[in-house]
Motif scaffolding. Sequence first.
Motif, PDB file in Angstrom:
ATOM      1  N   ARG A   9     -10.353   1.232   7.085  1.00 46.67           N
ATOM      2  CA  ARG A   9     -11.560   1.538   6.296  1.00 46.67           C
ATOM      3  C   ARG A   9     -12.129   0.272   5.644  1.00 46.67           C
ATOM      4  O   ARG A   9     -13.347   0.114   5.545  1.00 46.67           O
ATOM      5  CB  ARG A   9     -11.198   2.570   5.230  1.00 46.67           C
ATOM      6  CG  ARG A   9     -12.355   3.198   4.477  1.00 46.67           C
ATOM      7  CD  ARG A   9     -11.802   4.252   3.531  1.00 46.67           C
ATOM      8  NE  ARG A   9     -12.826   5.029   2.881  1.00 46.67           N
ATOM      9  CZ  ARG A   9     -12.581   5.993   2.004  1.00 46.67           C
ATOM     10  NH1 ARG A   9     -11.324   6.287   1.693  1.00 46.67           N
ATOM     11  NH2 ARG A   9     -13.572   6.665   1.431  1.00 46.67           N
ATOM     12  N   VAL A  10     -11.244  -0.616   5.175  1.00 45.51           N
ATOM     13  CA  VAL A  10     -11.720  -1.839   4.517  1.00 45.51           C
ATOM     14  C   VAL A  10     -11.805  -3.019   5.484  1.00 45.51           C
ATOM     15  O   VAL A  10     -12.088  -4.149   5.071  1.00 45.51           O
ATOM     16  CB  VAL A  10     -10.834  -2.207   3.299  1.00 45.51           C
ATOM     17  CG1 VAL A  10     -10.830  -1.073   2.284  1.00 45.51           C
ATOM     18  CG2 VAL A  10      -9.410  -2.571   3.715  1.00 45.51           C
ATOM     19  N   ILE A  16       0.824  -1.207   0.000  1.00 48.17           N
ATOM     20  CA  ILE A  16       0.000   0.000   0.000  1.00 48.17           C
ATOM     21  C   ILE A  16       0.862   1.262   0.000  1.00 48.17           C
ATOM     22  O   ILE A  16       0.460   2.297  -0.538  1.00 48.17           O
ATOM     23  CB  ILE A  16      -0.960  -0.009   1.206  1.00 48.17           C
ATOM     24  CG1 ILE A  16      -1.913  -1.204   1.101  1.00 48.17           C
ATOM     25  CG2 ILE A  16      -1.763   1.285   1.293  1.00 48.17           C
ATOM     26  CD1 ILE A  16      -2.805  -1.391   2.311  1.00 48.17           C
ATOM     27  N   GLN A  27      -6.548   3.384   5.590  1.00 46.74           N
ATOM     28  CA  GLN A  27      -7.336   2.702   4.565  1.00 46.74           C
ATOM     29  C   GLN A  27      -7.548   1.222   4.895  1.00 46.74           C
ATOM     30  O   GLN A  27      -8.606   0.663   4.566  1.00 46.74           O
ATOM     31  CB  GLN A  27      -6.673   2.857   3.189  1.00 46.74           C
ATOM     32  CG  GLN A  27      -6.521   4.295   2.732  1.00 46.74           C
ATOM     33  CD  GLN A  27      -7.831   5.076   2.747  1.00 46.74           C
ATOM     34  OE1 GLN A  27      -8.920   4.502   2.633  1.00 46.74           O
ATOM     35  NE2 GLN A  27      -7.741   6.393   2.893  1.00 46.74           N
ATOM     36  N   LEU A  28      -6.582   0.581   5.530  1.00 45.30           N
ATOM     37  CA  LEU A  28      -6.796  -0.804   5.970  1.00 45.30           C
ATOM     38  C   LEU A  28      -7.919  -0.870   7.005  1.00 45.30           C
ATOM     39  O   LEU A  28      -8.721  -1.814   7.011  1.00 45.30           O
ATOM     40  CB  LEU A  28      -5.507  -1.384   6.552  1.00 45.30           C
ATOM     41  CG  LEU A  28      -4.448  -1.816   5.534  1.00 45.30           C
ATOM     42  CD1 LEU A  28      -3.156  -2.200   6.243  1.00 45.30           C
ATOM     43  CD2 LEU A  28      -4.969  -2.988   4.694  1.00 45.30           C
ATOM     44  N   ALA A  66      -7.727  -0.850  -0.738  1.00 44.38           N
ATOM     45  CA  ALA A  66      -7.045   0.063   0.190  1.00 44.38           C
ATOM     46  C   ALA A  66      -5.849   0.731  -0.480  1.00 44.38           C
ATOM     47  O   ALA A  66      -5.585   1.922  -0.280  1.00 44.38           O
ATOM     48  CB  ALA A  66      -6.597  -0.694   1.441  1.00 44.38           C
ATOM     49  N   ARG A 123      -9.502  -6.620  -0.814  1.00 40.43           N
ATOM     50  CA  ARG A 123      -9.678  -5.447   0.049  1.00 40.43           C
ATOM     51  C   ARG A 123      -8.363  -4.679   0.204  1.00 40.43           C
ATOM     52  O   ARG A 123      -8.354  -3.452   0.285  1.00 40.43           O
ATOM     53  CB  ARG A 123     -10.240  -5.863   1.413  1.00 40.43           C
ATOM     54  CG  ARG A 123     -11.742  -6.145   1.354  1.00 40.43           C
ATOM     55  CD  ARG A 123     -12.334  -6.318   2.725  1.00 40.43           C
ATOM     56  NE  ARG A 123     -12.115  -7.655   3.253  1.00 40.43           N
ATOM     57  CZ  ARG A 123     -12.344  -8.001   4.523  1.00 40.43           C
ATOM     58  NH1 ARG A 123     -12.764  -7.096   5.395  1.00 40.43           N
ATOM     59  NH2 ARG A 123     -12.141  -9.244   4.918  1.00 40.43           N
TER      60      ARG A 123
END
Length: 242
Positions: A124-125, A99, A121-122, A149, A145
């Motif tokens: 978030r998913v 990422i 973002q991790l 991310a 996912r």
Amino acid sequence: MISIKNLSKTFNKNIHAVKNVDLEIAEGEVVVIVGPSGSGKSTVLRCINRLEVPTEGSIAIDGVELTDPECDIDSIRAEVGMVFQQFNLFPHLTVMENICLAQRKVRGRSKSEANEMAMKQLTRVGIPDKADSYPRQLSGGQQQRVAIARSLAMEPKIMLFDEPTSALDPEMVKEVLDVMLELASEGMTMAVVTHEMGFAKAAGDRLVFMDEGMVVEIGPPSQVFENPNEQRTKNFFDKILY
């Protein structure tokens, strides 16, 4: 946000994958593209990101014409996230490293800035606990996912999804679609090629039905599903389960 005019794409001079497609996608709109295999859906998406060069027509992203020779395509791609059928993660890098890589090389972020965004973002998913795992240690749904991310970490204006659940086992599909539904609810501009009709109904602002490289019908999902204007659209939906 996305303006497509008279888009055509020909391969090997005689395979007309896309024919005279016109499509406008507004900021914050979710447009779902469906149709039989070989109908040109994915080619349209790949042209939006200039992974394929249009044979004819024009595409503009946020007012910038992609077919203009002066266009800086790399700067445009930095604003357009794309998630594919395959996850395209580097197997030798951890989730965190996967990422952070583009963030540091394209966005010029420091290691700490990239790590902070990656964890955001991790979370978030829904898989912050997988930051130090390698792709081989994750399920297909988790890998997809991570791919989402990775795109979100670049803070794109637009997200393109090319059949993101087609390579997943059935029980893993929902966890990816839930992330996409959440993005849609947050106002992300999205163009989604999918066979998941439930997602189209739940998240789509408009449904585009394509066949033989052409847009056959566009409308609200409920109208296109339940009362299509075109016989070809009706024939397609009569033969599928959703």
